[in-house]
Design a protein around this motif. Structure first.
Motif, PDB file in Angstrom:
ATOM      1  N   ILE A  52       0.835  -1.203   0.000  1.00 53.97           N
ATOM      2  CA  ILE A  52       0.000   0.000   0.000  1.00 53.97           C
ATOM      3  C   ILE A  52       0.868   1.250   0.000  1.00 53.97           C
ATOM      4  O   ILE A  52       0.605   2.203  -0.731  1.00 53.97           O
ATOM      5  N   THR A  53       1.912   1.238   0.805  1.00 55.17           N
ATOM      6  CA  THR A  53       2.830   2.383   0.855  1.00 55.17           C
ATOM      7  C   THR A  53       3.485   2.610  -0.494  1.00 55.17           C
ATOM      8  O   THR A  53       3.567   3.748  -0.981  1.00 55.17           O
ATOM      9  N   GLN A  54       3.941   1.537  -1.136  1.00 50.99           N
ATOM     10  CA  GLN A  54       4.567   1.663  -2.449  1.00 50.99           C
ATOM     11  C   GLN A  54       3.579   2.196  -3.476  1.00 50.99           C
ATOM     12  O   GLN A  54       3.915   3.050  -4.297  1.00 50.99           O
ATOM     13  N   TYR A  55       2.357   1.718  -3.426  1.00 49.57           N
ATOM     14  CA  TYR A  55       1.333   2.176  -4.356  1.00 49.57           C
ATOM     15  C   TYR A  55       1.032   3.659  -4.137  1.00 49.57           C
ATOM     16  O   TYR A  55       0.949   4.430  -5.091  1.00 49.57           O
ATOM     17  N   ASN A  56       0.914   4.059  -2.879  1.00 46.98           N
ATOM     18  CA  ASN A  56       0.652   5.467  -2.566  1.00 46.98           C
ATOM     19  C   ASN A  56       1.797   6.359  -3.017  1.00 46.98           C
ATOM     20  O   ASN A  56       1.576   7.493  -3.456  1.00 46.98           O
ATOM     21  N   GLU A  57       3.027   5.861  -2.923  1.00 45.78           N
ATOM     22  CA  GLU A  57       4.182   6.639  -3.382  1.00 45.78           C
ATOM     23  C   GLU A  57       4.124   6.820  -4.901  1.00 45.78           C
ATOM     24  O   GLU A  57       4.437   7.890  -5.419  1.00 45.78           O
ATOM     25  N   GLY A  62       3.054  10.645  -9.382  1.00 47.39           N
ATOM     26  CA  GLY A  62       2.398  10.788 -10.678  1.00 47.39           C
ATOM     27  C   GLY A  62       2.629   9.622 -11.612  1.00 47.39           C
ATOM     28  O   GLY A  62       2.399   9.724 -12.819  1.00 47.39           O
ATOM     29  N   GLU A  63       3.084   8.513 -11.071  1.00 44.51           N
ATOM     30  CA  GLU A  63       3.341   7.341 -11.906  1.00 44.51           C
ATOM     31  C   GLU A  63       2.061   6.599 -12.270  1.00 44.51           C
ATOM     32  O   GLU A  63       2.034   5.815 -13.205  1.00 44.51           O
ATOM     33  N   ILE A  64       1.016   6.872 -11.525  1.00 40.83           N
ATOM     34  CA  ILE A  64      -0.261   6.195 -11.772  1.00 40.83           C
ATOM     35  C   ILE A  64      -1.334   7.242 -12.015  1.00 40.83           C
ATOM     36  O   ILE A  64      -1.410   8.248 -11.401  1.00 40.83           O
TER      37      ILE A  64
END
Length: 64
Positions: A52-57, A62-64
């Motif tokens: 979750i932390t990696q996804y939020n980062e 702006g990668e997602i």
């Protein structure tokens, strides 16, 4: 074993231990199994937190 299954089994172990109907030997065996399940569940939760932390980062960058 899936996380949800482990939690259900852990809850059953707690109920059995709290019932007071088990022998000392059986209680110790179930306690040990419960500790192992608890450790396994904690590892899965920790892994989920990392994902979750990696996804939020990625979202923040702006990668997602």
């Amino acid at each position: 074993m899936k996380f949800e299954e482990a939690v259900l089994k852990l809850n059953k172990i707690v109920e059995m231990l709290e019932s007071g109907e088990l022998s000392l030997e059986d209680s110790i065996k179930l306690y040990q199994e419960g500790i192992e399940l608890s450790i396994s569940c904690k590892k899965e939760i920790d892994n989920a937190k990392v994902k979750i932390t990696q996804y939020n980062e990625k979202i923040g960058n702006g990668e997602i």
